[in-house]
Each structure stands twice: as C-alpha cells, then as structure tokens.
Design a protein around this motif. Structure first.
Motif, PDB file in Angstrom:
ATOM      1  N   GLN A 234       0.840  -1.189   0.000  1.00 12.16           N
ATOM      2  CA  GLN A 234       0.000   0.000   0.000  1.00 12.16           C
ATOM      3  C   GLN A 234       0.877   1.241   0.000  1.00 12.16           C
ATOM      4  N   ILE A 235       0.364   2.308  -0.580  1.00 15.28           N
ATOM      5  CA  ILE A 235       1.051   3.599  -0.542  1.00 15.28           C
ATOM      6  C   ILE A 235       0.380   4.429   0.539  1.00 15.28           C
ATOM      7  N   ILE A 236       0.903   4.277   1.749  1.00 16.17           N
ATOM      8  CA  ILE A 236       0.339   4.939   2.924  1.00 16.17           C
ATOM      9  C   ILE A 236       1.490   5.450   3.789  1.00 16.17           C
ATOM     10  N   PRO A 237       1.240   6.477   4.623  1.00 18.28           N
ATOM     11  CA  PRO A 237       2.294   6.955   5.512  1.00 18.28           C
ATOM     12  C   PRO A 237       2.837   5.845   6.403  1.00 18.28           C
ATOM     13  N   GLY A 238       4.135   5.764   6.500  1.00 21.64           N
ATOM     14  CA  GLY A 238       4.801   4.749   7.315  1.00 21.64           C
ATOM     15  C   GLY A 238       5.241   3.531   6.540  1.00 21.64           C
ATOM     16  N   ALA A 239       4.678   3.311   5.347  1.00 16.41           N
ATOM     17  CA  ALA A 239       5.057   2.147   4.544  1.00 16.41           C
ATOM     18  C   ALA A 239       6.395   2.396   3.856  1.00 16.41           C
ATOM     19  N   TRP A 240       7.043   1.303   3.446  1.00 25.01           N
ATOM     20  CA  TRP A 240       8.250   1.430   2.640  1.00 25.01           C
ATOM     21  C   TRP A 240       7.919   2.157   1.337  1.00 25.01           C
ATOM     22  N   ALA A 241       8.836   2.944   0.845  1.00 24.67           N
ATOM     23  CA  ALA A 241       8.635   3.656  -0.423  1.00 24.67           C
ATOM     24  C   ALA A 241       9.025   2.751  -1.581  1.00 24.67           C
ATOM     25  N   ASP A 242       8.310   1.626  -1.700  1.00 23.64           N
ATOM     26  CA  ASP A 242       8.481   0.684  -2.800  1.00 23.64           C
ATOM     27  C   ASP A 242       7.356   0.954  -3.800  1.00 23.64           C
ATOM     28  N   LEU A 243       7.711   1.431  -4.981  1.00 23.37           N
ATOM     29  CA  LEU A 243       6.729   1.927  -5.933  1.00 23.37           C
ATOM     30  C   LEU A 243       6.990   1.376  -7.323  1.00 23.37           C
ATOM     31  N   THR A 244       5.919   1.254  -8.107  1.00 23.48           N
ATOM     32  CA  THR A 244       6.000   0.869  -9.507  1.00 23.48           C
ATOM     33  C   THR A 244       5.236   1.890 -10.330  1.00 23.48           C
ATOM     34  N   ALA A 245       5.840   2.373 -11.395  1.00 23.85           N
ATOM     35  CA  ALA A 245       5.207   3.362 -12.262  1.00 23.85           C
ATOM     36  C   ALA A 245       4.912   2.750 -13.625  1.00 23.85           C
ATOM     37  N   LEU A 246       3.678   2.993 -14.115  1.00 28.07           N
ATOM     38  CA  LEU A 246       3.216   2.456 -15.389  1.00 28.07           C
ATOM     39  C   LEU A 246       2.738   3.588 -16.288  1.00 28.07           C
ATOM     40  N   PRO A 247       2.677   3.361 -17.598  1.00 21.74           N
ATOM     41  CA  PRO A 247       2.099   4.370 -18.487  1.00 21.74           C
ATOM     42  C   PRO A 247       0.616   4.575 -18.173  1.00 21.74           C
ATOM     43  N   ALA A 248       0.161   5.812 -18.262  1.00 22.32           N
ATOM     44  CA  ALA A 248      -1.248   6.113 -17.976  1.00 22.32           C
ATOM     45  C   ALA A 248      -1.872   6.968 -19.067  1.00 22.32           C
ATOM     46  N   ALA A 249      -1.330   6.899 -20.278  1.00 19.74           N
ATOM     47  CA  ALA A 249      -1.903   7.658 -21.385  1.00 19.74           C
ATOM     48  C   ALA A 249      -3.345   7.210 -21.615  1.00 19.74           C
ATOM     49  N   GLY A 250      -4.223   8.160 -21.713  1.00 17.96           N
ATOM     50  CA  GLY A 250      -5.623   7.843 -21.964  1.00 17.96           C
ATOM     51  C   GLY A 250      -6.452   7.586 -20.727  1.00 17.96           C
ATOM     52  N   VAL A 251      -5.820   7.578 -19.558  1.00 17.30           N
ATOM     53  CA  VAL A 251      -6.567   7.367 -18.315  1.00 17.30           C
ATOM     54  C   VAL A 251      -7.200   8.694 -17.893  1.00 17.30           C
ATOM     55  N   ARG A 252      -8.525   8.764 -17.940  1.00 15.26           N
ATOM     56  CA  ARG A 252      -9.229   9.998 -17.610  1.00 15.26           C
ATOM     57  C   ARG A 252     -10.025   9.893 -16.320  1.00 15.26           C
ATOM     58  N   PHE A 253     -10.457   8.680 -15.980  1.00 14.39           N
ATOM     59  CA  PHE A 253     -11.299   8.491 -14.816  1.00 14.39           C
ATOM     60  C   PHE A 253     -10.696   7.423 -13.906  1.00 14.39           C
ATOM     61  N   ALA A 254     -11.155   7.416 -12.643  1.00 16.68           N
ATOM     62  CA  ALA A 254     -10.618   6.482 -11.656  1.00 16.68           C
ATOM     63  C   ALA A 254     -10.760   5.029 -12.110  1.00 16.68           C
ATOM     64  N   ARG A 255     -11.908   4.694 -12.690  1.00 17.79           N
ATOM     65  CA  ARG A 255     -12.100   3.294 -13.105  1.00 17.79           C
ATOM     66  C   ARG A 255     -11.103   2.893 -14.191  1.00 17.79           C
ATOM     67  N   ASP A 256     -10.702   3.899 -15.019  1.00 19.02           N
ATOM     68  CA  ASP A 256      -9.710   3.607 -16.053  1.00 19.02           C
ATOM     69  C   ASP A 256      -8.354   3.292 -15.433  1.00 19.02           C
ATOM     70  N   ALA A 257      -8.051   3.938 -14.301  1.00 14.82           N
ATOM     71  CA  ALA A 257      -6.756   3.703 -13.646  1.00 14.82           C
ATOM     72  C   ALA A 257      -6.644   2.263 -13.185  1.00 14.82           C
ATOM     73  N   TRP A 258      -7.721   1.718 -12.611  1.00 15.22           N
ATOM     74  CA  TRP A 258      -7.702   0.316 -12.178  1.00 15.22           C
ATOM     75  C   TRP A 258      -7.423  -0.602 -13.365  1.00 15.22           C
ATOM     76  N   HIS A 259      -8.135  -0.363 -14.460  1.00 20.04           N
ATOM     77  CA  HIS A 259      -7.965  -1.224 -15.631  1.00 20.04           C
ATOM     78  C   HIS A 259      -6.573  -1.069 -16.237  1.00 20.04           C
ATOM     79  N   ALA A 260      -6.057   0.168 -16.300  1.00 21.43           N
ATOM     80  CA  ALA A 260      -4.722   0.380 -16.881  1.00 21.43           C
ATOM     81  C   ALA A 260      -3.661  -0.377 -16.102  1.00 21.43           C
ATOM     82  N   ALA A 261      -3.786  -0.413 -14.777  1.00 17.78           N
ATOM     83  CA  ALA A 261      -2.800  -1.122 -13.952  1.00 17.78           C
ATOM     84  C   ALA A 261      -2.914  -2.631 -14.139  1.00 17.78           C
ATOM     85  N   ALA A 262      -4.131  -3.150 -14.094  1.00 20.99           N
ATOM     86  CA  ALA A 262      -4.313  -4.604 -14.183  1.00 20.99           C
ATOM     87  C   ALA A 262      -4.015  -5.138 -15.575  1.00 20.99           C
ATOM     88  N   GLU A 263      -4.127  -4.294 -16.586  1.00 18.86           N
ATOM     89  CA  GLU A 263      -3.955  -4.747 -17.962  1.00 18.86           C
ATOM     90  C   GLU A 263      -2.572  -4.442 -18.532  1.00 18.86           C
TER      91      GLU A 263
END
Length: 428
Positions: free
Chosen positions: A368-397
């Motif tokens: 999780q990305i929450i205060p106190g957690a390790w700063a272990d992060l992954t960044a993905l392309p998000a071109a075309g992501v306009r709404f929150a539901r699109d973000a979920w799909h972009a990550a899973a796909e």
C-alpha cells in the motif's frame, strides 16, 4: 523527495488524480494531491508525468534458481514424469549455473515491477551472495525434503536451521519450505510447524498441486503413490485424507503458512484453509502449463481465503510468440484476466499487493502507498486514463517492462536511465 504522477493507486482507497508522494528515509511520509503538497525549495521532485504509480508488486511464489530452464522441460503426461525430468536437469547444473539463473530472474522481476518476492531456495549456497547482488526484498524459503536422501526429519530441520543462523536478517530474510506433503515425512511438517510458531517464521509449501498427489492421499493409489512406494517412502500417511487435511493433521496450517497451488481440493478443504487463516498462492501460467483442472476460485473466495498470485518458475511457463517468457506478475494477471474476467481489476491487483503483504507479515510496510510504509513503488504508463475506473484497468492490464521501479525511495529500474527529476518546479 517527492514523486508526482497523474494517478496514484494507493490500494488503501480510491485512485488519486494528480497525486504526490513524499518520501523520507526510505519510507512514505505523506500522500496527497499535488496542489495540497507543501514543498520546500530544496526538496527534489521526480515528476513522472502521465504515469500511474502503484505499490511495488509482491510475488508470493517463485523459483529464481530455475529461471534459465525456460523452454527446457516440455510438459509431461504425468506429474511424476515432470518431477523426474526437472530432477535430472538440476543434476546437470553447476553452482554457477544456478547463480546466473537466479540473478537473471531477479532482474526480470525488477523490470516488471516486483519489489518483494517469496522465493523457494533449493540451493542455499547461493545465499547471501545473491541477496547482495539485487535491490529486491527477498524472502528465501529454504527447501526441505529428506525422502530420497533417507534423512531423519530432525536432521533435515537442523540443516535448514544452520542456514537460517548464518544468514543476515534485514532487507532480505529467510523462512522454511518443506517441499510438499508427498516429498516430506509427517514428522518434518510437525517440527516445522512448531518451529514457525515459536520463532515467528513464515513457511511455504506446495500442496494439492496435481491430481496424482490428490489420489495418493485420498485413495492411496495412482502414479505418484506407486512411484514413491518403489522409492521406499513410508506410505502409511496415505488414504482417506486430502493433501490439505494431511497438513492439518500435522499441525502445519496457520497464518504463518503460504499454501502454493491448492488446485485439487476436497469437500471442506477451502473452509479448513480459511479457518486457519492460511494464504493460498495461485500460479496461473504454471497452472496452464500442467493442464490442471480449473482453479477453485469461487470456493476459496467464498470461504474467505487470502488469495495471492505467484510466477512460479520459468521452467513451467509455455512460450508464446517469438519472445522468450519472462518472470512477470503482469503476465500472471493477464493469464487470469483472460480466463476469469469476472474477478475484476481491483480484486486482482490486491492479489499482488495487499494480500501478499498480509501473507508475509508486511501489513503497513508493503502493498500500500500509505504513511509509514516502505517507499516501494512501480510506475506504469497512464496515457488515456481519464477516470478512476480507467486507472484500475490500466494497472491490471499492463504488460511488458514498467516505466520505473523504486525500493526504499531509490530508483532501481531502469537503474542506468533515471526518470526526469528536478529540484523544485513551479506548481501547475
């Protein structure tokens, strides 16, 4: 340091648009909208632009040792034939072969966004040297059998404990892995269970992986039963019981246990696993390689079992297309989405973040990305992501390498080509 991105999936709430993550001393200090993030003139900002940031992925089951066996072992008609095949292949490898294979696998995981891996270690002489050669957080589960070597259970455990005692415990740590119910004696499982509870150790085991294993314990017959009987295994623990019930009888079930595969369950097995807070790890591409019957998704979810995904090893991944297979949790997600679209992106992403963090005792530190957690992060392309539901799909796909990966706030992929950074910029 602050990391800014168009979208942040914290896995602790809804997607955050134009978000920022403040990192201090390797941990997350603050997560907020960019415009609400107060910044000092000296603070470094890494602006990932049109990217989506989620927690570094956690691979709940892997065999780094066997990465370079990709394509070497064709599927066999019987599971026992495959065991013989990989045993022969391992006998031909040197320690350097295993080391090279291990490091290749670790590099693959990094570039596909994994930051923590639960790895079954069959070659303990690789440690801790291989730990020092990767920034990954590694849980090395020391594999134990003892059947073929005719070793007493106490000797098998003592040898594993000797390795545990010589290994440093920090970014990387070790646990125990009795290989499987069929390849161990019940007394070893009981000893491991007691050791895990008294010393707070995590344990992983392959269980109910094949139909042959299920037949062996349930009906005291079949190819695996006959093969092990010929190899002088005491088969008195077989008959009238499922592999999962066998683990229960030995006392191994508990919240410390990651039960890998669990493909063949009997009546009540899913509830038994849930009642003891056991985590089940599914390896989708390996499942397809062996041609197992459909994984019992609905039974396990209905029972409330903590479900995670793992890559297993590339020795059990079929090649598709022109490119060789890679260790990648995104490829495992793709396999599940193709066959089980009803699961949905949010649930699937939890299986590679929140759920394995819970399984490994890392709640609040990873997944999780929450205060106190390790700063272990992954960044993905998000071109075309306009709404929150699109973000979920972009990550899973997502498929292929990630844009960037960070462990403890340090960029580890791509290591030689860091993403653009800037000391301080005017807010937009």
């Amino acid at each position: 340091m602050i990391v800014r991105a168009a979208w942040i999936l914290t896995m602790a709430g809804p997607p955050l648009a134009d978000g920022a993550i403040r990192i201090r001393d390797g941990c997350i200090e603050q997560v907020a909208p960019w415009k609400a993030m107060r910044r000092s003139a000296r603070e470094t900002v890494i602006d990932l632009g049109q990217a989506l940031v989620l927690p570094g992925l956690l691979n709940a089951h892997c065999h780094l040792d066997y990465t370079d066996m990709a394509g070497m072992l064709p599927p066999q008609r019987q599971f026992t034939d495959w065991i013989k095949l990989i045993t022969s292949a391992k006998a031909e490898w040197s320690l350097d072969d295993f080391r090279r294979s291990w490091l290749h696998g670790a590099a693959m995981l990094l570039r596909s966004g994994t930051t923590t891996v639960a790895d079954v270690e069959a070659i303990p002489d690789l440690l801790p040297d291989c730990w020092a050669r990767t920034p990954l957080r590694i849980f090395s589960f020391l594999e134990m059998t003892g059947i073929r070597a005719r070793k007493e259970p106490r000797q098998v455990l003592a040898e594993a404990e000797a390795v545990l005692h010589r290994l440093p415990q920090g970014r990387c740590r070790a646990g125990l892995s009795p290989h499987a119910p069929y390849s161990t004696r019940p007394a070893l499982l009981t000893l491991v269970a007691n050791r895990a509870r008294s010393h707070g150790l995590r344990v992983t085991i392959h269980v109910a992986e094949s139909e042959e294993e299920y037949q062996m314990f349930r009906h005291a017959r079949g190819p695996m039963f006959d093969w092990l009987l010929r190899n002088e295994r005491d088969m008195s623990d077989c008959g009238g019981i499922t592999p999962v019930q066998h683990l229960h009888r030995t006392g191994l079930l508990g919240p410390h246990l990651l039960a890998v595969h669990a493909n063949y369950l009997g009546p009540g097995d899913a509830s038994l696993l849930a009642r003891h807070s056991v985590t089940v790890v599914h390896c989708p591409r390996s499942h397809r390689y062996f041609g197992h019957r459909p994984f019992p998704w609905r039974r396990l979810l209905r029972a409330g079992v903590n479900l995670c995904l793992g890559t297993d090893s590339l020795a059990t991944v079929l090649k598709q297309g022109r490119h060789p297979p890679e260790l990648s949790l995104f490829e495992e997600l793709h396999e599940v989405r193709t066959r089980q679209p009803w699961l949905g992106p949010q649930r699937l992403l939890r299986m590679v973040t929140v759920n394995p963090a819970r399984a490994l005792g890392l709640e609040g530190q990873a997944g999780q990305i929450i205060p106190g957690a390790w700063a272990d992060l992954t960044a993905l392309p998000a071109a075309g992501v306009r709404f929150a539901r699109d973000a979920w799909h972009a990550a899973a796909e997502h498929r292929g390498p990630v844009l960037a990966a960070f462990i403890a706030g340090i960029q580890v992929w791509p290591a030689a080509d860091p993403v653009p950074s800037r000391s301080t910029l005017t807010p937009s």
